[in-house]
Motif scaffolding. Structure first.
Motif, PDB file in Angstrom:
ATOM      1  N   THR A 205     -27.111   6.216  -7.140  1.00 30.73           N
ATOM      2  CA  THR A 205     -27.745   7.529  -7.223  1.00 30.73           C
ATOM      3  C   THR A 205     -27.484   8.362  -5.969  1.00 30.73           C
ATOM      4  O   THR A 205     -27.176   7.814  -4.908  1.00 30.73           O
ATOM      5  CB  THR A 205     -29.270   7.383  -7.411  1.00 30.73           C
ATOM      6  N   PRO A 206     -27.629   9.689  -6.069  1.00 32.44           N
ATOM      7  CA  PRO A 206     -27.523  10.541  -4.873  1.00 32.44           C
ATOM      8  C   PRO A 206     -28.601  10.184  -3.856  1.00 32.44           C
ATOM      9  O   PRO A 206     -29.668   9.669  -4.210  1.00 32.44           O
ATOM     10  CB  PRO A 206     -27.736  11.959  -5.428  1.00 32.44           C
ATOM     11  N   GLY A 207     -28.335  10.459  -2.598  1.00 30.57           N
ATOM     12  CA  GLY A 207     -29.305  10.203  -1.554  1.00 30.57           C
ATOM     13  C   GLY A 207     -30.539  11.077  -1.689  1.00 30.57           C
ATOM     14  O   GLY A 207     -30.439  12.259  -2.018  1.00 30.57           O
ATOM     15  N   VAL A 208     -31.711  10.490  -1.454  1.00 28.52           N
ATOM     16  CA  VAL A 208     -32.967  11.226  -1.564  1.00 28.52           C
ATOM     17  C   VAL A 208     -33.079  12.214  -0.403  1.00 28.52           C
ATOM     18  O   VAL A 208     -32.953  11.830   0.764  1.00 28.52           O
ATOM     19  CB  VAL A 208     -34.172  10.267  -1.552  1.00 28.52           C
ATOM     20  N   ILE A 209     -33.284  13.472  -0.723  1.00 28.81           N
ATOM     21  CA  ILE A 209     -33.382  14.515   0.293  1.00 28.81           C
ATOM     22  C   ILE A 209     -34.739  15.196   0.212  1.00 28.81           C
ATOM     23  O   ILE A 209     -35.320  15.347  -0.864  1.00 28.81           O
ATOM     24  CB  ILE A 209     -32.251  15.565   0.135  1.00 28.81           C
ATOM     25  N   GLU A 210     -35.249  15.607   1.371  1.00 28.98           N
ATOM     26  CA  GLU A 210     -36.549  16.265   1.431  1.00 28.98           C
ATOM     27  C   GLU A 210     -36.437  17.742   1.052  1.00 28.98           C
ATOM     28  O   GLU A 210     -37.150  18.229   0.188  1.00 28.98           O
ATOM     29  CB  GLU A 210     -37.127  16.138   2.849  1.00 28.98           C
TER      30      GLU A 210
END
Length: 429
Positions: free
Chosen positions: A186-191
Motif C-alpha cells: 500500500t502507499p505510505g500513510v501520510i498526515e
C-alpha cells in the motif's frame, strides 16, 4: 484483450493464463521458473534510441512546446510505420475499458468450478492448505515495497530512495505447495493530504486492511521508536476487531545489535501488536520469519489464484510503473510527484519488436520542459533506462514512444484519478 498475449516476466508465452471463468479479461503475470535475486539488473547489448520531434505530417498537428510531443524511437520508427498486419494492437478509449476491483476478494468456492478448472487453477485437496490476504502498512519510505518484492521473490513494486513512491495498491501473490499468500503493498500513510490523489491513496490503504486476514506494520529501525497509532488508525480504524498484527522492524542492517534489542523491547511494550520481527528487506534477512508468521494467521482453505502467477495486474500496469520509477530516479524535487504515466497503446508483433506508446501527464508546462530537456536529451535518457527494464521484465525487445502532456491539476481531478486506477480498480480490456 489487454496486451494481447504478451510474454510475462521471465517466462515463455505458453505459460500465460487468461482464465475468463475466474476473472474475466485478467492477464496473469507468471513468476519465473527460477526466482531471480533482487534487484533485476541483468543487461544485454541493446541498440540506442534516437530522438526526434513529431513533424506536421503526423496525423495530429501540435503547436510548439505547449502541445509538443517528443518521440523516442529506434531507427526512425513511429506508430504509423511497420504495420504489417501481423501484430495485435491494444489501442483503447475510456469507453472501452473494463475494471477489475481490488476491493473485493475473489470467489474461491470450489462448487463453481469443474474438474478441469480446479486443475488449471492449481487447487489442492490438502485439508491443511492455507490461503489468505496480508496488508502491509507504514509511513513513506520504510521499505514496504522492498519487503513485498522479497516475499514474492521477484520485483513487482517499484523501489526508489524517495518517499511516497508507491501510489497504487499492488497485489502480489506468493504461493507454495501448502499455501498461498496474497500481499497488498500500500502507499505510505501520510498526515497532510495536499491533493485529492492523497485522499484516494489513503482510501486504498483502508480498503486493503479491511480485506486482510492479517496486517504487517513496517517501521524504520533507523528512526527513534514512535507510536504506530496513526498508521493503524488510517489503515484499520474502521474495523470492529483488530486483525492479527505484526510489527516489522526494517533496516536492521543499518543499526547495531544492541540498538535493535532496545527498539524491539520498546515496540513490544508500547504498541498493541502480536509480535515484533526485525528484518533487513534489502538483503532478505528475516524474510522467512515474516512469512512463517503470516502463514500462521491465514485460514485453512484452497488457493484464490492459480499457483503459477505472481500478480493479477495486467502487464501494461507494470510497464507504466517502470517508467514512473525511472522518473523518480532521474528527476528531483516536485517533478516526479506531478507525473502520471499511462500506457495508451501496446502492439504485439510476432517476429518483431513490440511497440509501446506511453504518455507522461504533468500539471505545468514548466514541468514538461524539464522532462523533455534540451533537444529531448532528458526524455531520451529516461526512455532508454525504462526500455532496458521493460525488456528485462517482458523478456523480449520493445520499441517505446513517450509523449509528455499537460493536464492542469490532474491530482485534484477525481474523474481523471478514477480513470488512472486510484480507487482500487485495475483497468483491463
Amino acid at each position: 484483450m489487454e496486451l494481447a498475449v504478451q510474454a510475462p516476466a521471465t517466462l515463455s508465452r505458453s505459460k500465460i493464463h487468461t482464465h475468463n471463468f475466474f476473472y474475466s479479461n485478467t492477464i496473469f503475470i507468471s513468476p519465473p521458473e527460477k526466482q531471480t535475486p533482487l534487484p533485476l539488473l541483468s543487461r544485454q547489448n541493446h541498440s540506442r534510441f534516437q530522438v526526434r520531434a513529431r513533424n506536421s505530417s503526423h496525423r495530429t498537428r501540435r503547436s510548439v512546446l505547449k502541445n509538443q510531443s517528443v518521440t523516442i524511437s529506434e531507427n526512425g520508427f513511429n506508430e504509423e510505420e511497420e504495420t504489417d498486419g501481423e501484430g495485435t494492437s491494444s489501442l483503447y478509449s475510456d469507453d472501452e475499458l473494463s475494471f477489475l476491483s481490488l476491493n473485493e476478494k475473489p470467489d474461491r468456492n470450489l462448487t463453481l468450478l469443474d474438474d478441469y478448472e480446479i486443475e488449471e487453477l492449481g487447487y489442492v485437496s490438502d485439508p491443511n492448505h492455507r490461503s489468505g490476504f496480508a496488508a502491509l502498512l507504514g509511513k513513506p519510505n520504510v521499505g514496504k515495497s522492498t519487503l513485498v518484492n522479497q516475499l514474492i521473490g521477484q520485483k513487482l513494486s517499484i523501489v526508489t530512495d524517495k518517499p511516497q513512491t508507491t501510489r497504487h495498491r499492488i497485489l502480489g501473490i506468493c504461493s507454495g505447495p501448502e499455501y498461498q499468500v496474497i500481499l497488498y503493498d500500500t502507499p505510505g500513510v501520510i498526515e497532510k493530504k495536499m491533493h485529492k490523489l492523497d485522499s484516494m491513496m489513503m482510501k486504498n490503504v483502508r480498503s486493503a486492511a479491511i480485506n486482510a486476514d492479517c496486517v504487517l506494520v513496517v517501521v524504520d529501525a533507523c528512526k527513534a521508536p514512535q507510536k504506530i497509532d496513526e498508521v493503524l488508525e488510517e489503515g484499520i480504524g474502521n474495523l470492529k476487531e483488530m486483525p492479527p498484527t505484526l510489527l516489522v522492524l526494517n533496516k536492521k542492517d543499518l543499526i547495531k545489535p544492541g540498538e535493535i534489542a532496545k527498539k524491539l523491547e520498546w515496540y513490544e511494550k508500547f504498541t498493541n501488536v502480536d509480535e515484533v520481527i526485525p528484518v533487513s528487506a534489502k538483503y532478505g534477512h528475516g524474510i522467512e520469519d515474516v512469512k512463517e508468521w503470516i502463514l500462521s494467521k491465514l485460514p485453512v482453505g484452497p488457493a484464490y489464484y492459480p499457483k503459477d502467477i505472481v500478480s493479477e495486474h495486467p502487464e501494461r500496469f507494470f510497464v507504466s510503473e517502470i517508467v514512473r520509477e525511472k522518473i523518480f530516479m532521474q528527476y528531483r524535487n516536485e517533478v516526479p510527484y506531478a507525473c502520471q504515466v499511462n500506457v495508451v497503446s501496446y502492439k504485439s508483433r510476432p517476429g518483431a519488436k513490440d511497440f509501446i506508446q506511453a504518455e507522461i501527464v504533468v500539471e505545468k508546462n514548466s514541468q514538461k520542459v524539464i522532462l523533455i530537456g534540451k533537444e529531448g536529451k532528458a526524455l531520451k535518457l529516461l526512455a532508454t533506462a525504462a526500455r532496458l527494464d521493460i525488456e528485462d521484465f517482458l523478456q523480449k525487445k520493445v520499441y517505446i514512444e513517450i509523449e509528455v502532456k499537460v493536464k492542469e491539476n490532474w491530482r485534484q481531478d477525481e474523474g481523471l484519478l478514477k480513470n488512472y486506477g486510484y480507487e482500487g480498480r485495475i483497468q483491463a480490456l
